[in-house]
Design a protein around this motif. Structure first.
Motif, PDB file in Angstrom:
ATOM      1  N   VAL A  41       6.342  16.268  -9.209  1.00 55.50           N
ATOM      2  CA  VAL A  41       6.657  15.349  -8.113  1.00 55.50           C
ATOM      3  C   VAL A  41       7.319  14.100  -8.677  1.00 55.50           C
ATOM      4  O   VAL A  41       6.718  13.386  -9.473  1.00 55.50           O
ATOM      5  N   GLN A  70       8.048   9.952  -2.199  1.00 55.72           N
ATOM      6  CA  GLN A  70       8.393   9.159  -1.027  1.00 55.72           C
ATOM      7  C   GLN A  70       8.320  10.026   0.232  1.00 55.72           C
ATOM      8  O   GLN A  70       7.749   9.627   1.243  1.00 55.72           O
ATOM      9  N   ALA A  72      -3.591   3.221   2.140  1.00 56.57           N
ATOM     10  CA  ALA A  72      -2.339   3.296   2.898  1.00 56.57           C
ATOM     11  C   ALA A  72      -2.605   3.660   4.355  1.00 56.57           C
ATOM     12  O   ALA A  72      -2.021   3.069   5.268  1.00 56.57           O
ATOM     13  N   ASP A  86       2.256   1.759  -3.497  1.00 57.92           N
ATOM     14  CA  ASP A  86       1.130   2.169  -4.317  1.00 57.92           C
ATOM     15  C   ASP A  86       0.851   3.664  -4.122  1.00 57.92           C
ATOM     16  O   ASP A  86       0.590   4.390  -5.082  1.00 57.92           O
ATOM     17  N   LEU A  87       0.937   4.122  -2.871  1.00 52.93           N
ATOM     18  CA  LEU A  87       0.713   5.542  -2.575  1.00 52.93           C
ATOM     19  C   LEU A  87       1.799   6.394  -3.228  1.00 52.93           C
ATOM     20  O   LEU A  87       1.518   7.445  -3.815  1.00 52.93           O
ATOM     21  N   HIS A 112      -4.143  20.570 -12.727  1.00 53.97           N
ATOM     22  CA  HIS A 112      -3.644  19.486 -13.567  1.00 53.97           C
ATOM     23  C   HIS A 112      -4.540  18.249 -13.447  1.00 53.97           C
ATOM     24  O   HIS A 112      -4.936  17.649 -14.445  1.00 53.97           O
ATOM     25  N   GLU A 155       3.547   5.669  -5.906  1.00 51.53           N
ATOM     26  CA  GLU A 155       3.280   5.687  -7.347  1.00 51.53           C
ATOM     27  C   GLU A 155       2.178   6.697  -7.681  1.00 51.53           C
ATOM     28  O   GLU A 155       2.277   7.445  -8.643  1.00 51.53           O
ATOM     29  N   ALA A 156       1.117   6.703  -6.874  1.00 56.97           N
ATOM     30  CA  ALA A 156      -0.013   7.599  -7.128  1.00 56.97           C
ATOM     31  C   ALA A 156       0.414   9.057  -6.983  1.00 56.97           C
ATOM     32  O   ALA A 156       0.032   9.912  -7.796  1.00 56.97           O
ATOM     33  N   LEU A 157       1.235   9.360  -5.971  1.00 57.90           N
ATOM     34  CA  LEU A 157       1.668  10.747  -5.747  1.00 57.90           C
ATOM     35  C   LEU A 157       2.582  11.238  -6.867  1.00 57.90           C
ATOM     36  O   LEU A 157       2.638  12.425  -7.162  1.00 57.90           O
ATOM     37  N   GLN A 191      -4.072   0.530   5.998  1.00 59.57           N
ATOM     38  CA  GLN A 191      -3.297  -0.715   6.041  1.00 59.57           C
ATOM     39  C   GLN A 191      -1.902  -0.592   6.623  1.00 59.57           C
ATOM     40  O   GLN A 191      -1.360  -1.552   7.170  1.00 59.57           O
ATOM     41  N   VAL A 192      -1.282   0.598   6.475  1.00 56.83           N
ATOM     42  CA  VAL A 192       0.110   0.715   6.923  1.00 56.83           C
ATOM     43  C   VAL A 192       0.165   1.103   8.397  1.00 56.83           C
ATOM     44  O   VAL A 192      -0.299   2.164   8.782  1.00 56.83           O
ATOM     45  N   GLU A 200       2.859  -3.341   6.897  1.00 52.41           N
ATOM     46  CA  GLU A 200       1.463  -3.758   6.801  1.00 52.41           C
ATOM     47  C   GLU A 200       1.215  -5.003   7.646  1.00 52.41           C
ATOM     48  O   GLU A 200       0.122  -5.247   8.098  1.00 52.41           O
ATOM     49  N   ARG A 254      -7.317   7.498  -8.378  1.00 55.38           N
ATOM     50  CA  ARG A 254      -6.388   6.479  -7.895  1.00 55.38           C
ATOM     51  C   ARG A 254      -5.668   6.965  -6.637  1.00 55.38           C
ATOM     52  O   ARG A 254      -5.446   6.214  -5.697  1.00 55.38           O
ATOM     53  N   MET A 255      -5.303   8.251  -6.638  1.00 55.63           N
ATOM     54  CA  MET A 255      -4.615   8.815  -5.484  1.00 55.63           C
ATOM     55  C   MET A 255      -5.502   8.774  -4.246  1.00 55.63           C
ATOM     56  O   MET A 255      -5.045   8.427  -3.151  1.00 55.63           O
ATOM     57  N   SER A 269      -5.527   5.237  -3.043  1.00 57.07           N
ATOM     58  CA  SER A 269      -4.247   4.855  -2.455  1.00 57.07           C
ATOM     59  C   SER A 269      -4.056   5.478  -1.079  1.00 57.07           C
ATOM     60  O   SER A 269      -3.515   4.841  -0.168  1.00 57.07           O
ATOM     61  N   ARG A 302       2.113  11.006  -9.859  1.00 61.52           N
ATOM     62  CA  ARG A 302       1.344  11.552 -10.978  1.00 61.52           C
ATOM     63  C   ARG A 302       1.079  13.038 -10.831  1.00 61.52           C
ATOM     64  O   ARG A 302       0.635  13.694 -11.781  1.00 61.52           O
ATOM     65  N   LEU A 303       1.365  13.591  -9.659  1.00 62.14           N
ATOM     66  CA  LEU A 303       1.214  15.038  -9.485  1.00 62.14           C
ATOM     67  C   LEU A 303       2.308  15.748 -10.277  1.00 62.14           C
ATOM     68  O   LEU A 303       3.439  15.266 -10.329  1.00 62.14           O
ATOM     69  N   ALA A 359       0.833  -1.199   0.000  1.00 66.93           N
ATOM     70  CA  ALA A 359       0.000   0.000   0.000  1.00 66.93           C
ATOM     71  C   ALA A 359       0.872   1.255   0.000  1.00 66.93           C
ATOM     72  O   ALA A 359       0.508   2.277  -0.585  1.00 66.93           O
ATOM     73  N   LEU A 360       2.053   1.173   0.629  1.00 70.14           N
ATOM     74  CA  LEU A 360       2.967   2.325   0.665  1.00 70.14           C
ATOM     75  C   LEU A 360       3.554   2.600  -0.717  1.00 70.14           C
ATOM     76  O   LEU A 360       3.556   3.741  -1.192  1.00 70.14           O
ATOM     77  N   ASP A 410      -5.908  14.616 -15.578  1.00 69.70           N
ATOM     78  CA  ASP A 410      -5.689  13.305 -14.968  1.00 69.70           C
ATOM     79  C   ASP A 410      -6.703  12.985 -13.863  1.00 69.70           C
ATOM     80  O   ASP A 410      -6.331  12.734 -12.722  1.00 69.70           O
ATOM     81  N   MET A 441      -1.335  21.647  -9.071  1.00 68.22           N
ATOM     82  CA  MET A 441      -1.666  20.233  -8.963  1.00 68.22           C
ATOM     83  C   MET A 441      -3.163  20.004  -9.152  1.00 68.22           C
ATOM     84  O   MET A 441      -3.576  19.105  -9.880  1.00 68.22           O
TER      85      MET A 441
END
Lengths: 193, 193
Positions: free
Chosen positions: A17, A23, B47, A6-7, B28, A9-11, B50-51, B62, B39-40, B43, A13-14, A3-4, B33, B25
């Protein structure tokens, strides 16, 4: 993928970033601001569901018609064409424009497959043909693509008998001539008043 | 407050993101997007749900026990103390450490109310007292607060008969001496080998 990951990866897309910032953001949220992360998730969901486009000018709007298009006090003789809601916001912040807007879906970019149709030029021509409109100010960027877009739009508007103008090019306020690029100085000379 | 303003406010809680970046952001995501924004949101929610923290070392995990603490192949004689999961990740990326970790909840900062108890020093002392541990490497930052934390922890460990070491200070790899600050050069001289 956790999940971390994944988060992160999602961030990424900003805009602006990369891996390291994403991270840092994910770690910060998990360690110090879980409440902020939950709020961000809710805001993202709400904004994507509620924010659409104004039927008249295509800027972001939660109502069918945005606040500016719905304001009868503005000058209906002026229509300003911009590339994005961000550009429109910048113009609004100056407080020196009282007409209406038309927001394109970007600028002409054949390489990215953005044609006149894709950026919404036809809706612009329809909007500009309304009888109240006397002048269309083409306020696309002063980049190669923005200039090309302005040229194409101005031609199309003029061929329909609509007056099209462009924002003035010149030396930015507060700058010393010595440090201004030559193209800008040349334009400022040509457009002197 | 509109959903768009609300999204901009939420994005401003990310580290290093101010009004302008948050606006960029949000624009954008809305314009280019929307899928990424959804998705963000998912996520972020996943996160945060689960984390949690590893029971043994307190890094993000996790599972009740993280992958590193669950890896019996690592060197149980070494325990490395860091300030955050990000610092742990940096050490792991070097690939040159094969022991276990203990992740503090930050560093001592009396002004922010972070005491030895708040950063988890007691759990560290319990963990370090396990019979397999022969050396605790204190890898907190080389800032005033990080150094103070290292000093306090090392004293506490040594008073319990546990060997405590510190990462070496010195000139960074790839740097020219001329541009290295004097404190670093002085330390590199003292710690020469």
């Amino acid at each position: 993928m956790t999940a971390l990951d994944d988060l992160i990866e999602a961030l990424k897309r900003l805009p602006g970033v990369g891996q390291k910032s994403a991270q840092r953001m994910a770690y910060h949220l998990l360690q110090h601001d879980r409440e902020g992360a939950r709020r961000m998730a809710a805001s993202l969901t709400a904004a994507m569901a509620q924010v659409g486009n104004c039927q008249r000018c295509h800027t972001f709007s939660e109502a069918p018609v945005c606040a500016i298009c719905g304001d009868a006090q503005r000058d209906a003789r002026l229509l300003c064409v911009v590339e994005s809601p961000a550009d429109q916001a910048a113009l609004e912040r100056t407080g020196s424009y009282r007409g209406y807007y038309f927001v394109l879906q970007g600028r002409l970019s054949p390489l990215d497959g953005l044609s006149t149709q894709a950026i919404g030029a036809e809706q612009l021509l329809l909007r500009a043909a309304e009888t109240a409109v006397e002048e269309v100010i083409v306020a696309t960027s002063f980049t190669a693509e923005g200039e090309a877009t302005a040229h194409v739009l101005a031609e199309a508007l003029r061929s329909r008998g609509i007056r099209a103008t462009r924002l003035a090019r010149g030396v930015p306020v507060g700058s010393e001539l010595e440090y201004v690029d030559l193209g800008t100085i040349a334009h400022a000379l040509t457009d002197r008043r």
